[in-house]
Design a protein around this motif. Sequence first.
Motif, PDB file in Angstrom:
ATOM      1  N   MET A   1       3.214 -17.480  11.834  1.00 53.00           N
ATOM      2  CA  MET A   1       1.816 -16.964  11.264  1.00 53.00           C
ATOM      3  C   MET A   1       1.648 -17.259   9.707  1.00 53.00           C
ATOM      4  SD  MET A   1       0.604 -15.158  13.778  1.00 53.00           S
ATOM      5  CE  MET A   1       0.937 -14.760  15.783  1.00 53.00           C
ATOM      6  N   GLU A   2       0.307 -17.292   9.641  1.00 58.05           N
ATOM      7  CA  GLU A   2      -0.233 -17.351   8.335  1.00 58.05           C
ATOM      8  C   GLU A   2      -1.019 -16.313   8.045  1.00 58.05           C
ATOM      9  OE1 GLU A   2      -3.430 -20.456   6.344  1.00 58.05           O
ATOM     10  OE2 GLU A   2      -1.971 -21.594   7.317  1.00 58.05           O
ATOM     11  N   VAL A   3      -0.529 -15.763   6.750  1.00 56.30           N
ATOM     12  CA  VAL A   3      -1.076 -14.489   6.288  1.00 56.30           C
ATOM     13  C   VAL A   3      -1.772 -14.745   4.888  1.00 56.30           C
ATOM     14  CG1 VAL A   3       0.652 -13.128   7.369  1.00 56.30           C
ATOM     15  CG2 VAL A   3       1.070 -13.732   5.193  1.00 56.30           C
ATOM     16  N   GLU A   4      -2.751 -13.892   4.736  1.00 59.34           N
ATOM     17  CA  GLU A   4      -3.414 -14.040   3.468  1.00 59.34           C
ATOM     18  C   GLU A   4      -3.838 -12.694   3.166  1.00 59.34           C
ATOM     19  OE1 GLU A   4      -7.528 -16.052   1.693  1.00 59.34           O
ATOM     20  OE2 GLU A   4      -7.064 -16.366   3.486  1.00 59.34           O
TER      21      GLU A   4
ATOM     22  N   GLU B   1       2.350  13.515  -6.118  1.00 56.51           N
ATOM     23  CA  GLU B   1       3.174  12.619  -6.926  1.00 56.51           C
ATOM     24  C   GLU B   1       4.585  12.446  -6.406  1.00 56.51           C
ATOM     25  OE1 GLU B   1       2.914  14.147 -10.848  1.00 56.51           O
ATOM     26  OE2 GLU B   1       0.841  13.197 -11.171  1.00 56.51           O
ATOM     27  N   PRO B   2       5.201  11.255  -6.343  1.00 57.29           N
ATOM     28  CA  PRO B   2       4.272   9.993  -6.852  1.00 57.29           C
ATOM     29  C   PRO B   2       3.336   9.385  -5.673  1.00 57.29           C
ATOM     30  CG  PRO B   2       6.515   9.464  -5.921  1.00 57.29           C
ATOM     31  CD  PRO B   2       6.478  10.886  -5.888  1.00 57.29           C
ATOM     32  N   LEU B   3       2.466   8.472  -5.966  1.00 59.91           N
ATOM     33  CA  LEU B   3       1.518   7.769  -5.123  1.00 59.91           C
ATOM     34  C   LEU B   3       2.584   6.834  -4.141  1.00 59.91           C
ATOM     35  CD1 LEU B   3      -1.557   7.168  -7.330  1.00 59.91           C
ATOM     36  CD2 LEU B   3      -1.323   8.973  -5.834  1.00 59.91           C
ATOM     37  N   LEU B   4       1.857   6.869  -2.933  1.00 52.92           N
ATOM     38  CA  LEU B   4       2.480   6.106  -1.816  1.00 52.92           C
ATOM     39  C   LEU B   4       1.719   4.639  -1.661  1.00 52.92           C
ATOM     40  CD1 LEU B   4       3.347   8.869   0.808  1.00 52.92           C
ATOM     41  CD2 LEU B   4       4.749   7.873  -1.084  1.00 52.92           C
ATOM     42  N   SER B   5       2.339   3.795  -1.755  1.00 57.61           N
ATOM     43  CA  SER B   5       1.624   2.365  -1.706  1.00 57.61           C
ATOM     44  C   SER B   5       1.599   2.052   0.025  1.00 57.61           C
ATOM     45  CB  SER B   5       2.228   1.336  -2.461  1.00 57.61           C
ATOM     46  OG  SER B   5       1.603   0.138  -2.125  1.00 57.61           O
ATOM     47  N   PHE B   6       0.351   1.811   0.437  1.00 55.34           N
ATOM     48  CA  PHE B   6       0.331   1.118   1.876  1.00 55.34           C
ATOM     49  C   PHE B   6       0.430  -0.198   1.902  1.00 55.34           C
ATOM     50  CE2 PHE B   6      -2.467   0.164   5.506  1.00 55.34           C
ATOM     51  CZ  PHE B   6      -1.878   1.030   6.669  1.00 55.34           C
ATOM     52  N   GLY B   7       0.579  -1.178   0.908  1.00 58.68           N
ATOM     53  CA  GLY B   7       0.720  -2.500   0.765  1.00 58.68           C
ATOM     54  C   GLY B   7      -0.453  -3.034   0.975  1.00 58.68           C
ATOM     55  N   PRO B   8      -0.342  -4.591   1.298  1.00 56.54           N
ATOM     56  CA  PRO B   8      -1.430  -5.536   1.121  1.00 56.54           C
ATOM     57  C   PRO B   8      -2.179  -5.449   2.450  1.00 56.54           C
ATOM     58  CG  PRO B   8       0.671  -6.792   1.587  1.00 56.54           C
ATOM     59  CD  PRO B   8       1.163  -5.239   1.361  1.00 56.54           C
ATOM     60  N   VAL B   9      -3.440  -5.553   2.221  1.00 55.22           N
ATOM     61  CA  VAL B   9      -4.563  -5.537   3.354  1.00 55.22           C
ATOM     62  C   VAL B   9      -5.051  -7.211   3.222  1.00 55.22           C
ATOM     63  CG1 VAL B   9      -6.600  -4.756   4.159  1.00 55.22           C
ATOM     64  CG2 VAL B   9      -4.939  -3.192   3.420  1.00 55.22           C
ATOM     65  N   GLY B  10      -5.385  -7.600   4.366  1.00 53.43           N
ATOM     66  CA  GLY B  10      -5.700  -9.051   4.533  1.00 53.43           C
ATOM     67  C   GLY B  10      -5.835  -9.594   6.086  1.00 53.43           C
ATOM     68  N   ILE B  11      -5.595 -10.748   6.211  1.00 52.92           N
ATOM     69  CA  ILE B  11      -5.655 -11.424   7.754  1.00 52.92           C
ATOM     70  C   ILE B  11      -4.386 -12.116   8.004  1.00 52.92           C
ATOM     71  CG2 ILE B  11      -8.274 -11.657   7.374  1.00 52.92           C
ATOM     72  CD1 ILE B  11      -7.829 -14.666   6.854  1.00 52.92           C
ATOM     73  N   CYS B  12      -4.425 -12.188   9.419  1.00 54.08           N
ATOM     74  CA  CYS B  12      -3.093 -13.143   9.829  1.00 54.08           C
ATOM     75  C   CYS B  12      -3.547 -13.893  10.710  1.00 54.08           C
ATOM     76  CB  CYS B  12      -1.896 -11.895  10.399  1.00 54.08           C
ATOM     77  SG  CYS B  12      -0.820 -12.459  11.355  1.00 54.08           S
ATOM     78  N   GLN B  13      -3.185 -15.011  10.913  1.00 50.16           N
ATOM     79  CA  GLN B  13      -3.836 -16.093  12.069  1.00 50.16           C
ATOM     80  C   GLN B  13      -2.648 -17.073  12.479  1.00 50.16           C
ATOM     81  OE1 GLN B  13      -6.485 -17.960   9.018  1.00 50.16           O
ATOM     82  NE2 GLN B  13      -5.815 -19.852  10.309  1.00 50.16           N
ATOM     83  N   ARG B  14      -2.777 -17.690  13.494  1.00 54.31           N
ATOM     84  CA  ARG B  14      -1.686 -18.827  13.903  1.00 54.31           C
ATOM     85  C   ARG B  14      -1.846 -19.921  13.027  1.00 54.31           C
ATOM     86  NH1 ARG B  14      -1.875 -19.564  20.345  1.00 54.31           N
ATOM     87  NH2 ARG B  14      -0.595 -21.276  19.697  1.00 54.31           N
ATOM     88  N   ARG B  15      -0.530 -20.099  12.647  1.00 54.70           N
ATOM     89  CA  ARG B  15      -0.511 -21.555  11.828  1.00 54.70           C
ATOM     90  C   ARG B  15      -0.922 -22.739  12.447  1.00 54.70           C
ATOM     91  NH1 ARG B  15       4.452 -20.711  10.144  1.00 54.70           N
ATOM     92  NH2 ARG B  15       3.786 -19.441   8.312  1.00 54.70           N
ATOM     93  N   ASP B  16      -0.635 -22.808  13.742  1.00 64.59           N
ATOM     94  CA  ASP B  16      -0.810 -24.001  14.548  1.00 64.59           C
ATOM     95  C   ASP B  16      -2.270 -24.116  15.136  1.00 64.59           C
ATOM     96  OD1 ASP B  16      -0.104 -22.081  16.263  1.00 64.59           O
ATOM     97  OD2 ASP B  16       0.888 -23.495  17.597  1.00 64.59           O
ATOM     98  N   VAL B  17      -2.803 -23.103  14.885  1.00 68.71           N
ATOM     99  CA  VAL B  17      -4.348 -23.438  15.517  1.00 68.71           C
ATOM    100  C   VAL B  17      -5.417 -22.957  14.716  1.00 68.71           C
ATOM    101  CG1 VAL B  17      -5.862 -22.160  17.443  1.00 68.71           C
ATOM    102  CG2 VAL B  17      -3.347 -22.324  17.611  1.00 68.71           C
TER     103      VAL B  17
END
Length: 302
Positions: A155-158, A261-277
């Motif tokens: 996978m390729e993520v951004e 407190e403390p605030l909770l981080s959900f993490g990065p939001v973006g896209i995920c796609q197949r690296r070979d397609v």
Amino acid sequence: MQHLRTVLAVARSASVSRAAESLGLTQPAVTRIIHELESELEVPLFVRTSRGTHCTNFGQIVADHAELVFAQLDRAEDEVREAREGLSGRVTVGVLVAGAASILPRALVRFQHERPGVRVTLIEGTYDYLIPLLHQGGLDFICGRLPAYRYREGMEVEAFHQEEVALVTRPGHPVLAGGPVSLAGLRAWPWILPLPDTTLRQLIDNAFLDLGLPLPHIACQSVSVIANRRMLLETDWICAFPRQVVEPDIGAGMLARVPVEPLLSFGPVGICQRRDVPLSRAAEGLVAVLRGDSEGRVSIPG
């Protein structure tokens, strides 16, 4: 196709000679083609009169269908060109809750305005459901919180932005009467928690475990935004959401954010796609709009 072109040319011109000229053929060649088709269909297609060569009823049927065939071929050529240029076609996006509530809706409105010929389909689910679809070619890409590393092979993520976890409840809930509270202080009320295999549930579980606390009483396990919102309005339960999912409800006063407190981080939001397609031109166009509409893009390891 040559037979159909010839029938159509003769039907349109009512003349073998003019049809031959338009097709770049000789008159004997046009006559031979017509005879071949008449022999195959076992019916006469044209009749010669002093006013020209005219379709029989059978010939008119063939000519009408030939018109449809070539009109469809012209349309197919236009659609191929538009698809090649990313102006038409289909894009199927796998969506997780965070992506569906934040960057994707805004981007879709802009994308549809720019490329109204592209049809976009959204399929919502968890990574356990969406990743196999992506590998099978049923999705162009996935939008939402980026997947755990166990899902990233091939996978390729951004990443576009970092998301927070918002703990929410109904307006007027007793927990809102004081100042900021700790997770330990929130164990007094029942919770609506996501399903155990979701990223958000694992974040909540780990937050309590890191503090040496048992989980609060789980009133319901659900990933339904609509059902969870309704249950919150009718109870004193607490529920965790990606912040942007409930931000409109909080702004409208329908729900209230618990000052934890403390605030909770959900993490990065973006896209995920197949690296070979590689993405289609239409899918590339939607991703470009997502990039342009995102704010505060972040970099993460691939």
